[in-house]
Design a protein around this motif. Sequence first.
Motif, PDB file in Angstrom:
ATOM      1  N   MET A  34      -8.706 -10.330  35.141  1.00 55.16           N
ATOM      2  CA  MET A  34      -8.097 -10.384  33.839  1.00 55.16           C
ATOM      3  C   MET A  34      -6.603 -10.592  34.032  1.00 55.16           C
ATOM      4  O   MET A  34      -5.944  -9.765  34.648  1.00 55.16           O
ATOM      5  CB  MET A  34      -8.345  -9.077  33.088  1.00 55.16           C
ATOM      6  CG  MET A  34      -9.796  -8.754  32.905  1.00 55.16           C
ATOM      7  SD  MET A  34     -10.026  -7.193  32.121  1.00 55.16           S
ATOM      8  CE  MET A  34      -9.568  -7.606  30.479  1.00 55.16           C
TER       9      MET A  34
ATOM     10  N   LEU B  52      -0.385  -3.304  26.986  1.00 56.68           N
ATOM     11  CA  LEU B  52      -1.709  -3.286  27.608  1.00 56.68           C
ATOM     12  C   LEU B  52      -2.034  -1.899  28.147  1.00 56.68           C
ATOM     13  O   LEU B  52      -3.160  -1.408  28.005  1.00 56.68           O
ATOM     14  CB  LEU B  52      -1.794  -4.329  28.723  1.00 56.68           C
ATOM     15  CG  LEU B  52      -1.898  -5.775  28.257  1.00 56.68           C
ATOM     16  CD1 LEU B  52      -1.644  -6.732  29.410  1.00 56.68           C
ATOM     17  CD2 LEU B  52      -3.249  -6.037  27.621  1.00 56.68           C
TER      18      LEU B  52
ATOM     19  N   ILE C 266      -5.224   0.380  26.752  1.00 51.36           N
ATOM     20  CA  ILE C 266      -6.349   0.913  27.526  1.00 51.36           C
ATOM     21  C   ILE C 266      -6.356   2.438  27.480  1.00 51.36           C
ATOM     22  O   ILE C 266      -7.417   3.055  27.435  1.00 51.36           O
ATOM     23  CB  ILE C 266      -6.359   0.394  28.986  1.00 51.36           C
ATOM     24  CG1 ILE C 266      -7.668   0.776  29.696  1.00 51.36           C
ATOM     25  CG2 ILE C 266      -5.184   0.895  29.784  1.00 51.36           C
ATOM     26  CD1 ILE C 266      -8.904   0.189  29.097  1.00 51.36           C
TER      27      ILE C 266
ATOM     28  N   ILE D 221      -2.083  -2.158  36.054  1.00 54.83           N
ATOM     29  CA  ILE D 221      -1.598  -3.357  35.355  1.00 54.83           C
ATOM     30  C   ILE D 221      -0.226  -3.706  35.916  1.00 54.83           C
ATOM     31  O   ILE D 221       0.679  -2.881  35.942  1.00 54.83           O
ATOM     32  CB  ILE D 221      -1.560  -3.135  33.833  1.00 54.83           C
ATOM     33  CG1 ILE D 221      -2.979  -2.880  33.314  1.00 54.83           C
ATOM     34  CG2 ILE D 221      -0.938  -4.343  33.128  1.00 54.83           C
ATOM     35  CD1 ILE D 221      -3.052  -2.525  31.854  1.00 54.83           C
TER      36      ILE D 221
ATOM     37  N   TRP E 227      -1.370  -8.927  35.053  1.00 52.86           N
ATOM     38  CA  TRP E 227      -2.765  -8.840  35.456  1.00 52.86           C
ATOM     39  C   TRP E 227      -3.127  -7.426  35.888  1.00 52.86           C
ATOM     40  O   TRP E 227      -2.264  -6.587  36.094  1.00 52.86           O
ATOM     41  CB  TRP E 227      -3.054  -9.831  36.566  1.00 52.86           C
ATOM     42  CG  TRP E 227      -2.706  -9.394  37.961  1.00 52.86           C
ATOM     43  CD1 TRP E 227      -3.583  -8.989  38.923  1.00 52.86           C
ATOM     44  CD2 TRP E 227      -1.419  -9.298  38.571  1.00 52.86           C
ATOM     45  NE1 TRP E 227      -2.911  -8.660  40.065  1.00 52.86           N
ATOM     46  CE2 TRP E 227      -1.585  -8.838  39.881  1.00 52.86           C
ATOM     47  CE3 TRP E 227      -0.132  -9.550  38.119  1.00 52.86           C
ATOM     48  CZ2 TRP E 227      -0.524  -8.629  40.749  1.00 52.86           C
ATOM     49  CZ3 TRP E 227       0.929  -9.332  38.985  1.00 52.86           C
ATOM     50  CH2 TRP E 227       0.729  -8.896  40.280  1.00 52.86           C
ATOM     51  N   VAL E 228      -4.438  -7.176  35.990  1.00 51.35           N
ATOM     52  CA  VAL E 228      -4.932  -5.910  36.522  1.00 51.35           C
ATOM     53  C   VAL E 228      -5.111  -6.119  38.020  1.00 51.35           C
ATOM     54  O   VAL E 228      -5.912  -6.949  38.452  1.00 51.35           O
ATOM     55  CB  VAL E 228      -6.277  -5.495  35.875  1.00 51.35           C
ATOM     56  CG1 VAL E 228      -6.804  -4.227  36.530  1.00 51.35           C
ATOM     57  CG2 VAL E 228      -6.118  -5.288  34.389  1.00 51.35           C
TER      58      VAL E 228
ATOM     59  N   PRO F 172     -12.254  -2.831  33.980  1.00 46.92           N
ATOM     60  CA  PRO F 172     -11.411  -3.404  32.911  1.00 46.92           C
ATOM     61  C   PRO F 172     -12.125  -4.516  32.139  1.00 46.92           C
ATOM     62  O   PRO F 172     -12.065  -4.564  30.911  1.00 46.92           O
ATOM     63  CB  PRO F 172     -10.189  -3.943  33.656  1.00 46.92           C
ATOM     64  CG  PRO F 172     -10.116  -3.128  34.903  1.00 46.92           C
ATOM     65  CD  PRO F 172     -11.541  -2.843  35.269  1.00 46.92           C
TER      66      PRO F 172
ATOM     67  N   ASN G  72     -13.472  -4.427  28.216  1.00 47.85           N
ATOM     68  CA  ASN G  72     -13.036  -5.500  27.318  1.00 47.85           C
ATOM     69  C   ASN G  72     -14.216  -6.087  26.546  1.00 47.85           C
ATOM     70  O   ASN G  72     -14.046  -6.552  25.421  1.00 47.85           O
ATOM     71  CB  ASN G  72     -12.308  -6.590  28.104  1.00 47.85           C
ATOM     72  CG  ASN G  72     -11.525  -7.513  27.202  1.00 47.85           C
ATOM     73  OD1 ASN G  72     -10.781  -7.071  26.337  1.00 47.85           O
ATOM     74  ND2 ASN G  72     -11.700  -8.805  27.404  1.00 47.85           N
TER      75      ASN G  72
ATOM     76  N   TRP H 150      -9.816  -5.160  24.139  1.00 53.63           N
ATOM     77  CA  TRP H 150      -8.539  -4.458  24.254  1.00 53.63           C
ATOM     78  C   TRP H 150      -7.512  -5.347  24.948  1.00 53.63           C
ATOM     79  O   TRP H 150      -6.350  -5.341  24.578  1.00 53.63           O
ATOM     80  CB  TRP H 150      -8.695  -3.118  25.001  1.00 53.63           C
ATOM     81  CG  TRP H 150      -9.013  -3.262  26.460  1.00 53.63           C
ATOM     82  CD1 TRP H 150     -10.244  -3.386  27.019  1.00 53.63           C
ATOM     83  CD2 TRP H 150      -8.088  -3.303  27.544  1.00 53.63           C
ATOM     84  NE1 TRP H 150     -10.152  -3.504  28.376  1.00 53.63           N
ATOM     85  CE2 TRP H 150      -8.830  -3.453  28.726  1.00 53.63           C
ATOM     86  CE3 TRP H 150      -6.700  -3.232  27.640  1.00 53.63           C
ATOM     87  CZ2 TRP H 150      -8.240  -3.531  29.989  1.00 53.63           C
ATOM     88  CZ3 TRP H 150      -6.124  -3.308  28.899  1.00 53.63           C
ATOM     89  CH2 TRP H 150      -6.882  -3.453  30.052  1.00 53.63           C
ATOM     90  N   TRP H 151      -7.920  -6.119  25.924  1.00 55.31           N
ATOM     91  CA  TRP H 151      -7.020  -7.008  26.653  1.00 55.31           C
ATOM     92  C   TRP H 151      -6.674  -8.222  25.803  1.00 55.31           C
ATOM     93  O   TRP H 151      -5.495  -8.547  25.614  1.00 55.31           O
ATOM     94  CB  TRP H 151      -7.681  -7.437  27.967  1.00 55.31           C
ATOM     95  CG  TRP H 151      -6.853  -8.345  28.808  1.00 55.31           C
ATOM     96  CD1 TRP H 151      -6.806  -9.705  28.749  1.00 55.31           C
ATOM     97  CD2 TRP H 151      -5.924  -7.961  29.831  1.00 55.31           C
ATOM     98  NE1 TRP H 151      -5.917 -10.187  29.670  1.00 55.31           N
ATOM     99  CE2 TRP H 151      -5.370  -9.138  30.342  1.00 55.31           C
ATOM    100  CE3 TRP H 151      -5.512  -6.737  30.347  1.00 55.31           C
ATOM    101  CZ2 TRP H 151      -4.424  -9.128  31.369  1.00 55.31           C
ATOM    102  CZ3 TRP H 151      -4.582  -6.743  31.366  1.00 55.31           C
ATOM    103  CH2 TRP H 151      -4.043  -7.923  31.860  1.00 55.31           C
ATOM    104  N   ASP H 152      -7.698  -8.902  25.311  1.00 54.93           N
ATOM    105  CA  ASP H 152      -7.509 -10.164  24.586  1.00 54.93           C
ATOM    106  C   ASP H 152      -6.654 -10.005  23.338  1.00 54.93           C
ATOM    107  O   ASP H 152      -5.767 -10.821  23.073  1.00 54.93           O
ATOM    108  CB  ASP H 152      -8.863 -10.764  24.202  1.00 54.93           C
ATOM    109  CG  ASP H 152      -9.723 -11.083  25.412  1.00 54.93           C
ATOM    110  OD1 ASP H 152      -9.213 -10.990  26.547  1.00 54.93           O
ATOM    111  OD2 ASP H 152     -10.902 -11.413  25.233  1.00 54.93           O
TER     112      ASP H 152
ATOM    113  N   THR I 266      -4.433  -7.671  22.610  1.00 55.26           N
ATOM    114  CA  THR I 266      -3.058  -7.321  22.954  1.00 55.26           C
ATOM    115  C   THR I 266      -2.301  -8.545  23.442  1.00 55.26           C
ATOM    116  O   THR I 266      -1.162  -8.776  23.043  1.00 55.26           O
ATOM    117  CB  THR I 266      -3.042  -6.207  24.028  1.00 55.26           C
ATOM    118  OG1 THR I 266      -3.847  -5.119  23.566  1.00 55.26           O
ATOM    119  CG2 THR I 266      -1.646  -5.727  24.290  1.00 55.26           C
TER     120      THR I 266
END
Length: 168
Positions: A1, A45, A49, A82, A98-99, A112, A116, A140-142, A144
């Motif tokens: 991600m 991010l 999370i 992150i 990125w993670v 993660p 997501n 949650w990722w997308d 944000t």
Amino acid sequence: MRVQILGTGQLLELQRRLRAAGNENIRASMQRRVRRAAEPLRDALQDSIRQTDLTSAGRGSGRRGGPSPTTRPLRATIAGAIRISVRNTGAGAGARVWVDKDQLPRDLRGMPAAINTGRVRHPVFGNRRRWAQQNATPLWWDRTVRAHAPRMTREVERVVDDVRRRLN
């Protein structure tokens, strides 16, 4: 991600001019400002999370349970992994958030992405014959990244314009 803000044409051309000028102060300043533009996304991010709820249907009557076999806080562990990187040269010039899976324990590296999706399946207390499903707020990722992308793009464009003016 991961999310990357890359200025393919303008940023590459600017990098060539920076190298030709040889002014390390301008390059360092540009890198610092691009990193600062990406920091709010990283922070958002991490907050996202940490605040994501994981819910389950609960256990049925008569089923045994107990404390978690691990003391590792899942969401805080993911938030701590992150990262931001900024490159000033080459085709990948720009900022990347990125993670870092190397910072996660081996058994959590896919977590993660699973969170997501909104659905996390895992063995019950490590027993691979019994599985449980937990639900999370999806994307949650997308979401944000989508919320912060226009601001980051504007900020990087502003940095590029400032550096271009200083070079002229």
